[in-house]
Design an enzyme around this catalytic site. Structure first.
Site, PDB file in Angstrom:
ATOM      1  N   ASP A 227      72.411  84.767 -81.265  1.00 66.87           N
ATOM      2  CA  ASP A 227      72.383  86.159 -81.165  1.00 66.87           C
ATOM      3  C   ASP A 227      71.071  86.477 -80.579  1.00 66.87           C
ATOM      4  O   ASP A 227      70.124  85.467 -80.729  1.00 66.87           O
ATOM      5  CB  ASP A 227      72.534  86.541 -82.625  1.00 66.87           C
ATOM      6  CG  ASP A 227      72.431  88.171 -82.937  1.00 66.87           C
ATOM      7  OD1 ASP A 227      72.796  88.853 -81.934  1.00 66.87           O
ATOM      8  OD2 ASP A 227      71.771  88.475 -83.982  1.00 66.87           O
ATOM      9  N   LEU A 228      70.667  87.736 -80.144  1.00 68.35           N
ATOM     10  CA  LEU A 228      69.394  87.964 -79.778  1.00 68.35           C
ATOM     11  C   LEU A 228      68.555  88.617 -80.772  1.00 68.35           C
ATOM     12  O   LEU A 228      67.556  88.399 -81.460  1.00 68.35           O
ATOM     13  CB  LEU A 228      69.484  88.627 -78.489  1.00 68.35           C
ATOM     14  CG  LEU A 228      68.144  89.237 -77.809  1.00 68.35           C
ATOM     15  CD1 LEU A 228      67.225  88.162 -77.341  1.00 68.35           C
ATOM     16  CD2 LEU A 228      68.591  90.356 -76.829  1.00 68.35           C
ATOM     17  N   ASP A 229      68.716  89.995 -81.079  1.00 72.62           N
ATOM     18  CA  ASP A 229      68.199  91.049 -82.094  1.00 72.62           C
ATOM     19  C   ASP A 229      68.123  90.402 -83.270  1.00 72.62           C
ATOM     20  O   ASP A 229      69.220  90.143 -84.116  1.00 72.62           O
ATOM     21  CB  ASP A 229      68.827  92.318 -81.965  1.00 72.62           C
ATOM     22  CG  ASP A 229      68.939  92.962 -80.614  1.00 72.62           C
ATOM     23  OD1 ASP A 229      67.710  93.009 -80.017  1.00 72.62           O
ATOM     24  OD2 ASP A 229      69.981  93.653 -80.209  1.00 72.62           O
TER      25      ASP A 229
ATOM     26  N   LYS B  41      72.883  96.542 -87.755  1.00 72.52           N
ATOM     27  CA  LYS B  41      72.658  95.199 -87.182  1.00 72.52           C
ATOM     28  C   LYS B  41      73.708  94.596 -86.562  1.00 72.52           C
ATOM     29  O   LYS B  41      74.813  94.340 -87.463  1.00 72.52           O
ATOM     30  CB  LYS B  41      72.145  94.389 -88.008  1.00 72.52           C
ATOM     31  CG  LYS B  41      70.578  94.805 -88.531  1.00 72.52           C
ATOM     32  CD  LYS B  41      69.916  93.716 -89.184  1.00 72.52           C
ATOM     33  CE  LYS B  41      68.010  94.079 -89.453  1.00 72.52           C
ATOM     34  NZ  LYS B  41      67.697  93.067 -90.416  1.00 72.52           N
TER      35      LYS B  41
ATOM     36  N   LYS C 235      81.573  92.570 -82.216  1.00 74.66           N
ATOM     37  CA  LYS C 235      81.435  91.857 -83.531  1.00 74.66           C
ATOM     38  C   LYS C 235      81.725  92.814 -84.753  1.00 74.66           C
ATOM     39  O   LYS C 235      81.492  94.105 -84.423  1.00 74.66           O
ATOM     40  CB  LYS C 235      79.952  91.580 -83.901  1.00 74.66           C
ATOM     41  CG  LYS C 235      79.482  90.608 -82.565  1.00 74.66           C
ATOM     42  CD  LYS C 235      77.780  90.224 -82.801  1.00 74.66           C
ATOM     43  CE  LYS C 235      77.238  89.442 -81.713  1.00 74.66           C
ATOM     44  NZ  LYS C 235      75.829  89.178 -81.742  1.00 74.66           N
TER      45      LYS C 235
ATOM     46  N   THR D 212      63.889  92.880 -83.161  1.00 75.52           N
ATOM     47  CA  THR D 212      63.897  94.431 -82.512  1.00 75.52           C
ATOM     48  C   THR D 212      64.563  95.519 -83.503  1.00 75.52           C
ATOM     49  O   THR D 212      64.327  96.755 -83.288  1.00 75.52           O
ATOM     50  CB  THR D 212      64.559  94.388 -81.150  1.00 75.52           C
ATOM     51  OG1 THR D 212      65.859  93.464 -81.975  1.00 75.52           O
ATOM     52  CG2 THR D 212      64.313  94.045 -79.987  1.00 75.52           C
TER      53      THR D 212
ATOM     54  N   GLU E 243      73.244  83.663 -86.091  1.00 77.90           N
ATOM     55  CA  GLU E 243      73.047  84.895 -86.347  1.00 77.90           C
ATOM     56  C   GLU E 243      72.319  85.573 -87.622  1.00 77.90           C
ATOM     57  O   GLU E 243      72.195  84.694 -88.500  1.00 77.90           O
ATOM     58  CB  GLU E 243      74.582  85.546 -86.674  1.00 77.90           C
ATOM     59  CG  GLU E 243      75.391  85.839 -85.455  1.00 77.90           C
ATOM     60  CD  GLU E 243      74.935  87.232 -84.875  1.00 77.90           C
ATOM     61  OE1 GLU E 243      74.012  87.975 -85.669  1.00 77.90           O
ATOM     62  OE2 GLU E 243      75.634  87.907 -84.084  1.00 77.90           O
ATOM     63  N   ASP E 244      71.907  86.967 -87.596  1.00 77.64           N
ATOM     64  CA  ASP E 244      71.097  87.287 -88.715  1.00 77.64           C
ATOM     65  C   ASP E 244      72.004  88.416 -89.366  1.00 77.64           C
ATOM     66  O   ASP E 244      71.728  89.120 -90.414  1.00 77.64           O
ATOM     67  CB  ASP E 244      69.695  88.067 -88.352  1.00 77.64           C
ATOM     68  CG  ASP E 244      69.930  89.084 -87.417  1.00 77.64           C
ATOM     69  OD1 ASP E 244      70.779  88.977 -86.353  1.00 77.64           O
ATOM     70  OD2 ASP E 244      69.381  90.219 -87.714  1.00 77.64           O
TER      71      ASP E 244
ATOM     72  N   SER F 107      74.933  88.217 -77.383  1.00 76.41           N
ATOM     73  CA  SER F 107      74.238  89.453 -78.026  1.00 76.41           C
ATOM     74  C   SER F 107      75.013  90.769 -77.761  1.00 76.41           C
ATOM     75  O   SER F 107      75.745  91.075 -76.792  1.00 76.41           O
ATOM     76  CB  SER F 107      72.944  89.709 -77.379  1.00 76.41           C
ATOM     77  OG  SER F 107      72.346  91.099 -78.039  1.00 76.41           O
ATOM     78  N   ALA F 108      75.091  91.767 -78.602  1.00 77.50           N
ATOM     79  CA  ALA F 108      75.901  93.190 -78.664  1.00 77.50           C
ATOM     80  C   ALA F 108      75.148  94.054 -77.795  1.00 77.50           C
ATOM     81  O   ALA F 108      75.422  94.967 -77.258  1.00 77.50           O
ATOM     82  CB  ALA F 108      76.039  93.833 -79.861  1.00 77.50           C
TER      83      ALA F 108
HETATM   84  C1  BG6 Z   1      72.615  94.319 -81.732  1.00 73.73           C
HETATM   85  C2  BG6 Z   1      71.648  94.889 -82.341  1.00 73.73           C
HETATM   86  O1  BG6 Z   1      72.234  93.148 -80.996  1.00 73.73           O
HETATM   87  O2  BG6 Z   1      72.802  95.090 -80.305  1.00 73.73           O
HETATM   88  C3  BG6 Z   1      72.109  96.633 -82.694  1.00 73.73           C
HETATM   89  O3  BG6 Z   1      71.780  94.313 -83.801  1.00 73.73           O
HETATM   90  C4  BG6 Z   1      72.309  97.253 -81.312  1.00 73.73           C
HETATM   91  O4  BG6 Z   1      71.405  97.321 -83.591  1.00 73.73           O
HETATM   92  C5  BG6 Z   1      73.201  96.597 -80.294  1.00 73.73           C
HETATM   93  O5  BG6 Z   1      72.664  98.653 -81.692  1.00 73.73           O
HETATM   94  C6  BG6 Z   1      73.238  97.334 -78.994  1.00 73.73           C
HETATM   95  O6  BG6 Z   1      72.149  97.192 -78.288  1.00 73.73           O
HETATM   96  P1  BG6 Z   1      71.804  98.010 -76.936  1.00 73.73           P
HETATM   97  O7  BG6 Z   1      70.405  97.627 -76.791  1.00 73.73           O
HETATM   98  O8  BG6 Z   1      72.953  97.719 -75.994  1.00 73.73           O
HETATM   99  O9  BG6 Z   1      71.725  99.557 -77.562  1.00 73.73           O
HETATM  100 MG    MG Z   2      71.167  90.222 -84.715  1.00 69.90          MG
END
Ligand code: BG6
Ligand code: MG
Length: 226
Positions: free
Chosen positions: A11-13, A47, A149, A19, A173-174, A118-119
């Site tokens: 996962d990224l964020d 998240k 997710k 972030t 993942e977090d 990542s989402a």
């Molecule tokens: C996830 C974050 O990785 O990405 C969420 O944990 C965020 O908080 C989601 O809403 C979507 O991110 P983005 O950058 O496409 O708006």
């Molecule tokens: Mg995350």
């Protein structure tokens, strides 16, 4: 039995870079501009949740779930993202969470494939700001998969792109929704965060911090799990 660790899907964020605070400021601005209170506590619930999914939760939280048309919602999400993207321009390799670069190097040295699930649609830009792009063999665009997710789709797509069966993948993942996605995908889940929360979500191994990421100990736990 006999399965090996062949790929690690991140996962990224919240795993590679923190972030959550940046998303928090951007969402808070947007929410406040339409008269909705927005706390750090509520931000936790976003998240791992997609941009539009997050907006829906915020509108519901503010008691205005049905108030906006689809076009207006897209406009609101765009305002938030423009703000967020502006904040991202300050991001530097110094913002990589501790231990991540060392762990990526360990994986590379051991020929373990590396993917990103990542989402965030901003993931490619973030990896560039952090100068980490070259480590990743696949970065899934969340728009390419049917369900976000906690559905397993994004992790399964990453495994497919890496040509590794899910049973030989580790997911990191977090977020609760992310751990659920990894487990649904049939992978070994490493959760970074609060023990009780991660165990409850289904994590196979919980680390308090990214500094504890280590291939040898993850492999040991992975083999014990079989
Ligand atoms: C996830 C974050 O990785 O990405 C969420 O944990 C965020 O908080 C989601 O809403 C979507 O991110 P983005 O950058 O496409 O708006
Ligand atoms: Mg995350």
């Amino acid at each position: 039995m006999g399965e090996m660790v062949k790929a690690v899907i991140f996962d990224l964020d919240g795993v590679i870079v923190d972030t959550a605070e940046w998303h928090y400021f951007a969402w808070k601005d947007l929410a406040n501009s339409i008269g909705i209170d927005f706390s750090r506590e509520f931000n936790e619930e976003l998240k791992g949740i997609s941009r539009m999914g997050s907006l829906e939760k915020i509108l519901e939280h503010g008691g205005v779930a049905g108030k906006y048309s689809d076009e207006e919602k897209i406009e609101l999400a765009t305002v938030k993202n423009t703000n967020y993207v502006q904040l991202l321009t300050q991001m530097k390799p110094d913002d990589i969470l501790p231990g991540i670069r060392e762990f990526l190097e360990q994986l590379k040295d051991n020929n373990i494939k590396i993917g990103l699930a990542s989402a965030s649609k901003n993931a490619p830009a973030i990896l560039d700001y952090l100068k980490l792009t070259d480590y990743f063999e696949t970065v899934i665009n969340p728009d390419e998969v049917a369900k976000g997710k906690p559905a397993p789709d994004i992790f399964l797509r990453a495994a497919e792109n890496l040509s590794v069966p899910p049973s030989e993948c580790i997911g990191i993942e977090d977020a609760t929704a992310g751990i659920q996605a990894i487990k649904e995908a049939g992978m070994f889940a490493v959760g970074v965060g609060t023990k009780e929360v991660m165990v409850e979500a289904g994590a196979d191994l919980v680390l308090e911090s990214t500094t504890e990421l280590d291939l040898k100990s993850i492999k040991r736990e992975f083999l014990q799990k079989e």
